[in-house]
Design an enzyme around this catalytic site. Structure first.
Site, PDB file in Angstrom:
ATOM      1  N   TYR A   1      14.981 163.982  57.854  1.00  0.00           N
ATOM      2  CA  TYR A   1      15.806 164.743  58.787  1.00  0.00           C
ATOM      3  C   TYR A   1      15.052 165.052  60.064  1.00  0.00           C
ATOM      4  O   TYR A   1      13.839 164.847  60.147  1.00  0.00           O
ATOM      5  CB  TYR A   1      16.334 166.023  58.127  1.00  0.00           C
TER       6      TYR A   1
ATOM      7  N   ARG B   1      23.336 156.064  39.530  1.00  0.00           N
ATOM      8  CA  ARG B   1      22.020 156.674  39.687  1.00  0.00           C
ATOM      9  C   ARG B   1      20.968 155.759  39.097  1.00  0.00           C
ATOM     10  O   ARG B   1      21.138 155.272  37.974  1.00  0.00           O
ATOM     11  CB  ARG B   1      21.992 158.037  38.978  1.00  0.00           C
TER      12      ARG B   1
ATOM     13  N   LYS C   1       9.017 163.583  57.365  1.00  0.00           N
ATOM     14  CA  LYS C   1       9.915 164.750  57.386  1.00  0.00           C
ATOM     15  C   LYS C   1      11.070 164.527  56.394  1.00  0.00           C
ATOM     16  O   LYS C   1      12.191 164.210  56.786  1.00  0.00           O
ATOM     17  CB  LYS C   1      10.420 164.986  58.810  1.00  0.00           C
TER      18      LYS C   1
ATOM     19  N   GLU D   1       0.009 174.634  57.014  1.00  0.00           N
ATOM     20  CA  GLU D   1       1.022 174.941  58.031  1.00  0.00           C
ATOM     21  C   GLU D   1       1.970 175.991  57.469  1.00  0.00           C
ATOM     22  O   GLU D   1       1.828 176.433  56.332  1.00  0.00           O
ATOM     23  CB  GLU D   1       1.786 173.670  58.428  1.00  0.00           C
TER      24      GLU D   1
HETATM   25  N1  PLP Z   1       5.825 171.819  59.758  1.00  0.00           N
HETATM   26  C1  PLP Z   1       6.857 171.799  58.902  1.00  0.00           C
HETATM   27  C2  PLP Z   1       6.585 171.790  57.449  1.00  0.00           C
HETATM   28  C3  PLP Z   1       8.177 171.793  59.391  1.00  0.00           C
HETATM   29  O1  PLP Z   1       9.211 171.774  58.523  1.00  0.00           O
HETATM   30  C4  PLP Z   1       8.398 171.820  60.787  1.00  0.00           C
HETATM   31  C5  PLP Z   1       9.751 171.801  61.342  1.00  0.00           C
HETATM   32  O2  PLP Z   1      10.736 171.802  60.638  1.00  0.00           O
HETATM   33  C6  PLP Z   1       7.284 171.852  61.640  1.00  0.00           C
HETATM   34  C7  PLP Z   1       6.005 171.833  61.096  1.00  0.00           C
HETATM   35  C8  PLP Z   1       7.450 171.889  63.134  1.00  0.00           C
HETATM   36  O3  PLP Z   1       7.873 170.640  63.638  1.00  0.00           O
HETATM   37  P1  PLP Z   1       8.706 170.541  64.979  1.00  0.00           P
HETATM   38  O4  PLP Z   1       7.896 171.206  66.031  1.00  0.00           O
HETATM   39  O5  PLP Z   1       8.854 169.093  65.205  1.00  0.00           O
HETATM   40  O6  PLP Z   1      10.013 171.242  64.734  1.00  0.00           O
END
Ligand code: PLP
Length: 286
Positions: free
Chosen positions: A33, A101, A150, A182
């Site tokens: 996403y 599935r 992502k 993070e």
């Molecule tokens: N880290 C994670 C785990 C995230 O889910 C996100 C954004 O959803 C970010 C960092 C920040 O990314 P961005 O600046 O591209 O939104």
């Protein structure tokens, strides 16, 4: 108001949009996403999000269903149809919906599922939270090893936000081998003097699009940037802390695990970076 959403080539009222129960996103979190912000009816850093999307798809060997230009058109059409001034566009692409599935990937010709919808957030740029700053707690990082992709596997980040809420905080910073990776949905930073410290890029964190922009602006503003890991203790003793993401921009962090950071209020570096980021992003929005 009924939103108009996009599903597999069609613009539909939200309650009419449907995805198969066999969709790999639904059954296996087999999808990726992106979230792109909208300010003044325009898209912030679309190019960066499109690039990362292409990379996420390629790393998972999911076919890229359309060119960036076509994706941009859909984003713009949804902004227009839903009259979005400030908010976000959520985009999800999954490996599609075979007719059963199976752990094995479906045949090549299976069409990826493409879904986009808008989220109107008036006041996104003028956020009250940014004036107060947020509180975070630390939690262990037990996610999988490819956080640079992502994916829609967001159960643990979602649980992390709930743990934060239960502890009277706003968000959680995840810690692995003693160092902060993070935030649950954002990148984490500390400030010491004129130096901004944030974890280096690797498979351990998402390569934030906002992170890239903010570090560029910081360097242009003659601030020093150190890309390295830091501990919760170092963060608690820092002059400032903040997070970045497409939906929060630059958001000051004023408390970590109950310890006040700096003066316990948003600091000058985070405030300045937020200002620059919003100003420059508005100028470059498309
Ligand atoms: N880290 C994670 C785990 C995230 O889910 C996100 C954004 O959803 C970010 C960092 C920040 O990314 P961005 O600046 O591209 O939104």
């Amino acid at each position: 108001m009924t939103r108009t959403v996009y599903v597999n080539g069609e613009y539909l009222p939200e309650h009419e949009a449907k995805v198969s129960i066999f969709d790999r996103g639904f059954l296996m979190a087999d999808g990726v996403y992106e979230v792109t912000s909208v300010l003044g009816g325009k898209l912030i850093d679309f190019e960066g999000h499109a690039k990362r999307l292409a990379r996420s798809l390629s790393e998972l060997e999911i076919r890229k269903p359309m060119e960036d230009e076509a994706l941009l058109e859909i984003h713009r059409e949804l902004v227009a149809r839903n009259d979005i001034d400030e908010g976000m566009i959520y985009l999800q692409i999954t490996r599609g919906a075979p007719n059963d599935r199976d752990f094995v990937f479906p045949p090549e010709e299976t069409e990826p599922t493409v879904v986009l919808f808008t989220q109107s957030k008036p006041g996104l740029a003028d956020s009250p939270a940014a004036k107060e700053g947020i509180k975070v707690i630390s939690i262990p990082d037990i996610r999988w090893g490819r956080r640079d992709i992502k994916t829609v596997q967001l159960l643990y980040p979602s649980m992390g936000k709930m743990m934060a809420r239960a502890a009277g905080a706003d968000d959680a910073w995840m810690v692995e081998e003693g160092a902060v990776t993070e935030g649950t949905s954002n990148n984490a930073y500390i400030v010491k003097g004129n130096t901004i410290i944030t974890r280096q890029l690797s498979h351990e964190i998402l390569h934030g699009i906002t992170r890239a922009a903010v570090l560029r602006f910081a360097r242009e503003a003659q601030m020093k940037v150190e890309e390295r890991a830091f501990t919760i203790e170092e963060a608690q003793q820092a002059d400032e802390a903040f997070i970045t993401s497409a939906s929060t921009f630059v958001m000051p962090v004023v408390e970590i695990d109950g310890a006040q950071v700096g003066q316990g209020a948003p600091g000058p570096v985070a405030n300045r970076l937020r200002e620059i980021y919003i100003e420059e992003s508005r100028k470059a929005a498309i």
